[in-house]
Motif scaffolding. Structure first.
Motif, PDB file in Angstrom:
ATOM      1  N   LEU A 292      46.720  33.458  48.740  1.00 18.01           N
ATOM      2  CA  LEU A 292      45.334  33.797  48.390  1.00 18.01           C
ATOM      3  C   LEU A 292      44.426  33.856  49.613  1.00 18.01           C
ATOM      4  O   LEU A 292      43.225  34.072  49.476  1.00 18.01           O
ATOM      5  CB  LEU A 292      44.778  32.786  47.385  1.00 18.01           C
ATOM      6  CG  LEU A 292      45.519  32.693  46.046  1.00 18.01           C
ATOM      7  CD1 LEU A 292      44.763  31.792  45.081  1.00 18.01           C
ATOM      8  CD2 LEU A 292      45.724  34.069  45.440  1.00 18.01           C
ATOM      9  N   ALA A 293      44.990  33.664  50.800  1.00 21.65           N
ATOM     10  CA  ALA A 293      44.196  33.716  52.024  1.00 21.65           C
ATOM     11  C   ALA A 293      44.119  35.157  52.520  1.00 21.65           C
ATOM     12  O   ALA A 293      44.625  35.502  53.593  1.00 21.65           O
ATOM     13  CB  ALA A 293      44.805  32.807  53.084  1.00 21.65           C
ATOM     14  N   GLY A 294      43.501  36.021  51.743  1.00 23.38           N
ATOM     15  CA  GLY A 294      43.398  37.425  52.108  1.00 23.38           C
ATOM     16  C   GLY A 294      42.581  38.201  51.101  1.00 23.38           C
ATOM     17  O   GLY A 294      41.923  37.622  50.216  1.00 23.38           O
ATOM     18  N   LEU A 295      42.605  39.502  51.221  1.00 25.12           N
ATOM     19  CA  LEU A 295      41.837  40.371  50.346  1.00 25.12           C
ATOM     20  C   LEU A 295      42.273  40.234  48.896  1.00 25.12           C
ATOM     21  O   LEU A 295      43.459  40.029  48.615  1.00 25.12           O
ATOM     22  CB  LEU A 295      42.010  41.834  50.780  1.00 25.12           C
ATOM     23  CG  LEU A 295      41.517  42.211  52.170  1.00 25.12           C
ATOM     24  CD1 LEU A 295      42.031  43.605  52.535  1.00 25.12           C
ATOM     25  CD2 LEU A 295      40.003  42.161  52.226  1.00 25.12           C
ATOM     26  N   VAL A 296      41.324  40.351  47.998  1.00 22.34           N
ATOM     27  CA  VAL A 296      41.660  40.425  46.576  1.00 22.34           C
ATOM     28  C   VAL A 296      41.647  41.897  46.173  1.00 22.34           C
ATOM     29  O   VAL A 296      40.937  42.716  46.751  1.00 22.34           O
ATOM     30  CB  VAL A 296      40.677  39.611  45.709  1.00 22.34           C
ATOM     31  CG1 VAL A 296      40.731  38.144  46.087  1.00 22.34           C
ATOM     32  CG2 VAL A 296      39.248  40.151  45.833  1.00 22.34           C
ATOM     33  N   ASN A 297      42.448  42.237  45.180  1.00 21.30           N
ATOM     34  CA  ASN A 297      42.591  43.625  44.758  1.00 21.30           C
ATOM     35  C   ASN A 297      41.400  44.081  43.917  1.00 21.30           C
ATOM     36  O   ASN A 297      40.595  43.275  43.450  1.00 21.30           O
ATOM     37  CB  ASN A 297      43.883  43.791  43.949  1.00 21.30           C
ATOM     38  CG  ASN A 297      45.117  43.559  44.780  1.00 21.30           C
ATOM     39  OD1 ASN A 297      45.155  43.889  45.965  1.00 21.30           O
ATOM     40  ND2 ASN A 297      46.147  42.975  44.172  1.00 21.30           N
ATOM     41  N   TYR A 298      41.320  45.397  43.689  1.00 23.77           N
ATOM     42  CA  TYR A 298      40.325  45.927  42.767  1.00 23.77           C
ATOM     43  C   TYR A 298      40.473  45.244  41.406  1.00 23.77           C
ATOM     44  O   TYR A 298      41.589  45.013  40.915  1.00 23.77           O
ATOM     45  CB  TYR A 298      40.510  47.433  42.572  1.00 23.77           C
ATOM     46  CG  TYR A 298      40.193  48.290  43.777  1.00 23.77           C
ATOM     47  CD1 TYR A 298      39.111  48.028  44.603  1.00 23.77           C
ATOM     48  CD2 TYR A 298      40.987  49.400  44.077  1.00 23.77           C
ATOM     49  CE1 TYR A 298      38.826  48.832  45.692  1.00 23.77           C
ATOM     50  CE2 TYR A 298      40.712  50.214  45.170  1.00 23.77           C
ATOM     51  CZ  TYR A 298      39.617  49.922  45.972  1.00 23.77           C
ATOM     52  OH  TYR A 298      39.336  50.727  47.051  1.00 23.77           O
ATOM     53  N   ALA A 299      39.348  44.935  40.782  1.00 23.75           N
ATOM     54  CA  ALA A 299      39.311  44.319  39.449  1.00 23.75           C
ATOM     55  C   ALA A 299      39.985  42.952  39.411  1.00 23.75           C
ATOM     56  O   ALA A 299      40.398  42.494  38.352  1.00 23.75           O
ATOM     57  CB  ALA A 299      39.906  45.243  38.390  1.00 23.75           C
ATOM     58  N   ALA A 300      40.098  42.294  40.570  1.00 26.46           N
ATOM     59  CA  ALA A 300      40.553  40.904  40.577  1.00 26.46           C
ATOM     60  C   ALA A 300      39.509  40.040  39.883  1.00 26.46           C
ATOM     61  O   ALA A 300      38.315  40.368  39.878  1.00 26.46           O
ATOM     62  CB  ALA A 300      40.771  40.429  42.013  1.00 26.46           C
ATOM     63  N   SER A 301      39.948  38.939  39.306  1.00 27.78           N
ATOM     64  CA  SER A 301      39.020  38.116  38.535  1.00 27.78           C
ATOM     65  C   SER A 301      39.340  36.638  38.646  1.00 27.78           C
ATOM     66  O   SER A 301      40.496  36.233  38.548  1.00 27.78           O
ATOM     67  CB  SER A 301      39.054  38.530  37.059  1.00 27.78           C
ATOM     68  OG  SER A 301      38.177  37.736  36.283  1.00 27.78           O
ATOM     69  N   VAL A 302      38.304  35.843  38.862  1.00 32.67           N
ATOM     70  CA  VAL A 302      38.372  34.389  38.767  1.00 32.67           C
ATOM     71  C   VAL A 302      37.714  33.990  37.452  1.00 32.67           C
ATOM     72  O   VAL A 302      36.617  34.456  37.129  1.00 32.67           O
ATOM     73  CB  VAL A 302      37.646  33.714  39.948  1.00 32.67           C
ATOM     74  CG1 VAL A 302      37.399  32.233  39.668  1.00 32.67           C
ATOM     75  CG2 VAL A 302      38.452  33.875  41.232  1.00 32.67           C
ATOM     76  N   ALA A 303      38.389  33.138  36.697  1.00 31.14           N
ATOM     77  CA  ALA A 303      37.825  32.588  35.467  1.00 31.14           C
ATOM     78  C   ALA A 303      37.788  31.070  35.619  1.00 31.14           C
ATOM     79  O   ALA A 303      38.843  30.419  35.633  1.00 31.14           O
ATOM     80  CB  ALA A 303      38.654  32.997  34.252  1.00 31.14           C
TER      81      ALA A 303
END
Length: 451
Positions: A292-303
């Motif tokens: 997780l130490a990098g870019l998140v993808n399109y439409a990534a989500s934290v809940a």
């Protein structure tokens, strides 16, 4: 073990968009536009969140939340309106269409006896707070932040960066044929990745011509680059400014959801990718899970779920992350632990580093001109100038200095409030946005509820 879900805070990256360029030092960005694919990604994410949290048969159903016609007291939505312009706001609109789809029961009886259904078969207009970076620093703490720019420059001048340059020079030398004239430097790594990624999605000829290992290699370098820019080893480091600015609003939302007297049950913030890097770093998630130490993808989500334990003790939070459309939600423990943590534990961990106001941001970013800092500086100068001459020039005792300092603080704050009220300047968190969608009136059956 928690047995009742009180509510949830959702953080999402925007959906697929056209390419854009951002300055590799200041991260000032050019405008871009969301694509049809991007709107579909966000809409489907909204549908997924609905099936998880607004479905009575789901084990994650939020008890007491209206799942038919939106109750505006129960939901709070904010969208970054910064460098990527309408992409992030439009992503929020698309997600909310999936979360609260058109409802045929959105109707109203008129005085003439007719029954009118809402436009677009009962489309639900959920309010969205458009967070303009010039008015509110909470979602883009890094913009026009001088200490952040200095930290980025220092990163580029570091021995670590020089070593990475040396290791990757041969690979970077192979990229110019695929970059349409863009500078091929390690400093420009995000723009290199963004161009290649966008073209790989939307340009069939480019996707066919690009060697299959190039995009993953570029992505790995962009991950390293952006994590180096948007994090710091120390919580209060300049690289963490994106997380330091957004966390006060996150904690406030979580506390509101946990408060039985507050109707808020669903908070949602639509963002760029930058805050995710700082948040994962500041909460210990990236250290425990380097993927997780990098870019998140399109439409990534934290809940971030707020849960009430069986024993009635303080509500706890649980972080789940879904890295894009093809991934599933995975639970990641916070603060280096192995289970849920209390809101107080998170707040106590990050509090010393938080940027809770525009004044604090101006100080942390060493800015005396932009985003309201100039007005604050003028107000402070005016307050000091208006102090009696005797107070400004005569030596006083430490006790007297304490009283004078308190008086000047009050004067400065009053002057600041006067200037900022006149200029309509900044807020942090639930400040005014330039654009909000009109709310959905209550249905006939919910007539007594506030819309």
């Amino acid at each position: 073990m928690a047995d009742k879900l009180l509510g949830v805070l959702i953080l999402t990256r925007h959906g697929d968009r056209a390419g854009f360029y951002q300055d590799p030092k200041t991260y000032t960005a050019s405008g871009t536009a969301i694509t049809p694919l991007g709107t579909k990604q966000e809409f489907q994410l909204g549908q997924l969140l609905r099936s998880m949290y607004l479905n009575a048969s789901s084990p994650l159903n939020i008890q007491g939340m209206n799942d038919t016609l939106v109750n505006q007291n129960q939901i709070h939505v904010r969208a970054d309106a910064g460098g990527e312009l309408g992409v992030i706001y439009d992503s929020a609109v698309a997600l909310l269409q999936g979360l609260f789809p058109a409802n045929a029961n959105y109707t109203q009886d008129l005085a003439n006896g007719t029954d009118v259904q809402g436009a677009l078969a009962g489309y639900q207009y959920v309010p969205i707070e458009s967070v303009e970076p010039t008015n509110d620093v909470s979602l883009e703490g890094y913009t026009l932040c001088n200490t952040f720019n200095d930290a980025t420059t220092a990163f580029y001048a570091s021995a670590e960066f020089a070593q990475k340059k040396n290791e990757t020079s041969a690979f970077l030398a192979m990229l110019p044929p695929y970059l349409d004239g863009r500078p091929v430097t390690l400093e420009n790594m995000y723009n290199i990745f963004d161009f290649m990624n966008v073209q790989s999605i939307h340009n069939a000829d480019f996707a066919k011509a690009l060697p299959p290992t190039f995009l993953p290699q570029v992505r790995a370098l962009a991950n390293w680059h952006e994590y180096g820019v948007f994090t710091s080893a120390n919580l209060d480091g300049a690289g963490n400014i994106a997380g330091r600015a957004i966390l006060p609003g996150i904690i406030a939302n979580l506390r509101s959801i946990a408060n039985a007297t507050d109707p808020l049950k669903f908070a949602y913030q639509s963002l760029a990718y930058k805050p995710f890097l700082s948040l994962f770093n500041m909460t210990g998630v990236a250290q425990a899970h380097p993927e997780l130490a990098g870019l998140v993808n399109y439409a990534a989500s934290v809940a971030i779920e707020v849960r009430q334990p069986n024993d009635g003790s303080e509500p706890v939070i649980r972080l789940n992350f879904k890295n894009g459309t093809d991934a599933s939600f995975v639970t990641y423990p916070l603060l280096g632990g192995s289970g849920d943590v209390t809101i107080s534990a998170l707040a106590n961990h990050v509090n010393p580093a938080l940027v809770n106001s525009t004044t604090q941001w101006c100080t942390a970013c060493n800015n005396t001109q932009d985003r309201g800092c100039g007005a604050l500086a003028q107000a402070a100068a005016a307050a000091l100038a208006s102090a009696p001459a005797a107070h400004r020039h005569q030596p006083i005792s430490p006790v007297g200095a304490g009283f004078l300092g308190a008086g000047l603080t009050v004067a400065v704050m009053l002057a600041m409030f006067a200037v900022l009220t006149f200029l309509g300047c900044l807020t942090i968190g639930r400040g005014k946005g330039k654009a909000r969608r009109a709310g959905t009136p209550s249905s006939k059956s919910d007539h007594d509820e506030k819309a």
